[in-house]
Design a protein around this motif. Structure first.
Motif, PDB file in Angstrom:
ATOM      1  N   LEU A   1      44.284 -40.931  -0.001  1.00  0.00           N
ATOM      2  CA  LEU A   1      44.476 -41.947   1.004  1.00  0.00           C
ATOM      3  C   LEU A   1      45.210 -42.789   1.506  1.00  0.00           C
ATOM      4  CD1 LEU A   1      42.116 -43.187   2.749  1.00  0.00           C
ATOM      5  CD2 LEU A   1      41.652 -45.231   1.040  1.00  0.00           C
ATOM      6  N   GLN A   2      46.424 -42.935   0.477  1.00  0.00           N
ATOM      7  CA  GLN A   2      47.849 -43.443   1.440  1.00  0.00           C
ATOM      8  C   GLN A   2      47.719 -42.996   2.217  1.00  0.00           C
ATOM      9  OE1 GLN A   2      51.017 -44.329  -2.181  1.00  0.00           O
ATOM     10  NE2 GLN A   2      51.417 -45.942  -0.817  1.00  0.00           N
TER      11      GLN A   2
ATOM     12  N   THR B   1      43.267 -36.370  12.634  1.00  0.00           N
ATOM     13  CA  THR B   1      44.211 -36.325  11.740  1.00  0.00           C
ATOM     14  C   THR B   1      43.690 -37.089  10.013  1.00  0.00           C
ATOM     15  OG1 THR B   1      44.634 -38.641  12.453  1.00  0.00           O
ATOM     16  CG2 THR B   1      46.930 -37.082  13.258  1.00  0.00           C
ATOM     17  N   PHE B   2      42.653 -37.180  10.412  1.00  0.00           N
ATOM     18  CA  PHE B   2      42.140 -37.782   8.570  1.00  0.00           C
ATOM     19  C   PHE B   2      41.404 -36.984   8.604  1.00  0.00           C
ATOM     20  CE2 PHE B   2      42.217 -42.142   8.994  1.00  0.00           C
ATOM     21  CZ  PHE B   2      42.765 -42.574   7.751  1.00  0.00           C
ATOM     22  N   LYS B   3      40.691 -35.264   8.989  1.00  0.00           N
ATOM     23  CA  LYS B   3      40.380 -34.676   8.945  1.00  0.00           C
ATOM     24  C   LYS B   3      41.471 -33.259   9.014  1.00  0.00           C
ATOM     25  CE  LYS B   3      38.038 -33.990  12.042  1.00  0.00           C
ATOM     26  NZ  LYS B   3      36.033 -33.447  13.009  1.00  0.00           N
TER      27      LYS B   3
ATOM     28  N   ASP C   1      49.569 -34.528   0.204  1.00  0.00           N
ATOM     29  CA  ASP C   1      48.345 -33.761  -0.109  1.00  0.00           C
ATOM     30  C   ASP C   1      47.652 -35.445   0.887  1.00  0.00           C
ATOM     31  OD1 ASP C   1      48.835 -32.020  -1.142  1.00  0.00           O
ATOM     32  OD2 ASP C   1      48.201 -32.732  -3.723  1.00  0.00           O
ATOM     33  N   THR C   2      47.378 -34.569   1.970  1.00  0.00           N
ATOM     34  CA  THR C   2      46.381 -35.827   2.603  1.00  0.00           C
ATOM     35  C   THR C   2      44.668 -35.803   1.450  1.00  0.00           C
ATOM     36  OG1 THR C   2      45.270 -34.217   4.114  1.00  0.00           O
ATOM     37  CG2 THR C   2      46.881 -35.328   4.812  1.00  0.00           C
ATOM     38  N   PHE C   3      43.635 -36.463   2.071  1.00  0.00           N
ATOM     39  CA  PHE C   3      42.028 -36.657   0.863  1.00  0.00           C
ATOM     40  C   PHE C   3      41.652 -35.325   2.450  1.00  0.00           C
ATOM     41  CE2 PHE C   3      39.135 -39.787   1.202  1.00  0.00           C
ATOM     42  CZ  PHE C   3      39.068 -39.713   0.251  1.00  0.00           C
TER      43      PHE C   3
ATOM     44  N   MET D   1      33.465 -37.168  -2.432  1.00  0.00           N
ATOM     45  CA  MET D   1      34.536 -37.479  -2.045  1.00  0.00           C
ATOM     46  C   MET D   1      34.436 -37.011  -0.157  1.00  0.00           C
ATOM     47  SD  MET D   1      37.665 -36.600  -4.357  1.00  0.00           S
ATOM     48  CE  MET D   1      38.791 -37.182  -3.529  1.00  0.00           C
ATOM     49  N   ALA D   2      33.838 -36.330   0.094  1.00  0.00           N
ATOM     50  CA  ALA D   2      33.439 -36.056   1.352  1.00  0.00           C
ATOM     51  C   ALA D   2      32.916 -36.870   2.268  1.00  0.00           C
ATOM     52  CB  ALA D   2      33.242 -34.274   1.406  1.00  0.00           C
TER      53      ALA D   2
END
Length: 264
Positions: A18-19, A196-198, A216-218, A238-239
């Motif tokens: 998440l960071q 960007t989150f996806k 390593d993003t979410f 998590m999804a």
């Protein structure tokens, strides 16, 4: 079952990913929007060859993402003969590890300047910074096209009236152009944050174990949990958490920025 959701928030990998995702979003979205607005405003002027530059800026967006990521990976290789390291050596700087460097970019800059920065000020890793640069390079062209469409919808009579009243170019941009572009800015910021989150495909290409998970993003973490660790229920939880975060950010953006949109 439901225990997977409580497990997510106790997982150190969740908070780390998440960071990384927050660093990625903050490093990509604002810079891309500001750059695209400035370039679009310049291209909208009657400048010779502006049509050619419009095509040049849009090419990175239509280039296959995997191909462009592979080229960037070679450019930012840790080899001393890599193009970017050759450039650094040419200007008297030390070659860097780039995509293999887990240290924060602020820490590296601080060491160059002789500063000892605390851990909380390390910033995104140098490896993630390369990923951010690639994302900005890719999506600025798309944002420019959308801004050019927004600039084309601004009534010319408003600009002519302001010029007749003695307004400077900055005043026209500040009080006429920029407010009338607020719907475009709102749209681009919204889809950019969601995108960007996806983000996954190019980040997966850039990913290397020597970066120690700092890229390593979410979405990458979810992929690893599902396809490598085979923890299907946990990855699904998590999804759903990622979906909830994107939904919450969309709601906040709609309340904060959406309420300030000026439609003329």
């Amino acid at each position: 079952g439901a225990a997977n959701f409580t497990r997510v928030f106790r997982d150190a990998n969740f908070w780390k990913s998440l960071q990384v995702t927050v660093f990625y979003v903050l490093g990509t979205v604002p810079i891309a929007i500001v750059l695209s607005l400035l370039v679009a405003y310049l291209l909208f002027q009657k400048v010779r060859g502006s049509n050619v530059f419009r095509i040049i800026y849009f090419i990175p967006y239509v280039t296959p993402a995997i191909a462009s990521a592979a080229i960037f990976k070679q450019m930012f290789s840790n080899r001393h003969t890599a193009p970017i390291n050759l450039l650094f050596r040419g200007i008297g700087l030390e070659p860097q590890q780039w995509l293999f460097e887990p240290r924060g970019v602020n820490t590296i800059i601080g060491e160059f300047l002789g500063l000892n920065l605390p851990d909380w000020a390390a910033g995104p890793s140098l490896a993630l910074t390369v990923v951010i640069l690639h994302s900005i390079w890719t999506y600025v062209g798309y944002d420019i096209v959308i801004y050019l469409a927004g600039l084309g919808n601004i009534t010319k009579e408003l600009v002519d009236a302001a010029q007749a009243d003695g307004a400077t170019k900055w005043q026209i941009f500040r009080y006429i152009t920029f407010p009338l572009l607020s719907p475009t800015t709102y749209f681009l910021s919204l889809i950019s944050i969601i995108g960007t989150f996806k983000a996954f495909n190019t980040i997966w290409i850039f990913r290397d174990s020597l970066a120690l998970g700092t890229t390593d993003t979410f979405s990458v973490t979810i992929f690893i949990e599902f396809f490598e660790k085979l923890r299907y229920g946990y990855a699904s939880a998590m999804a759903f958490v990622l979906f909830a975060i994107i939904l919450a950010l969309t709601f906040i953006n709609n309340k904060v920025q959406g309420s300030k949109v000026f439609y003329g």
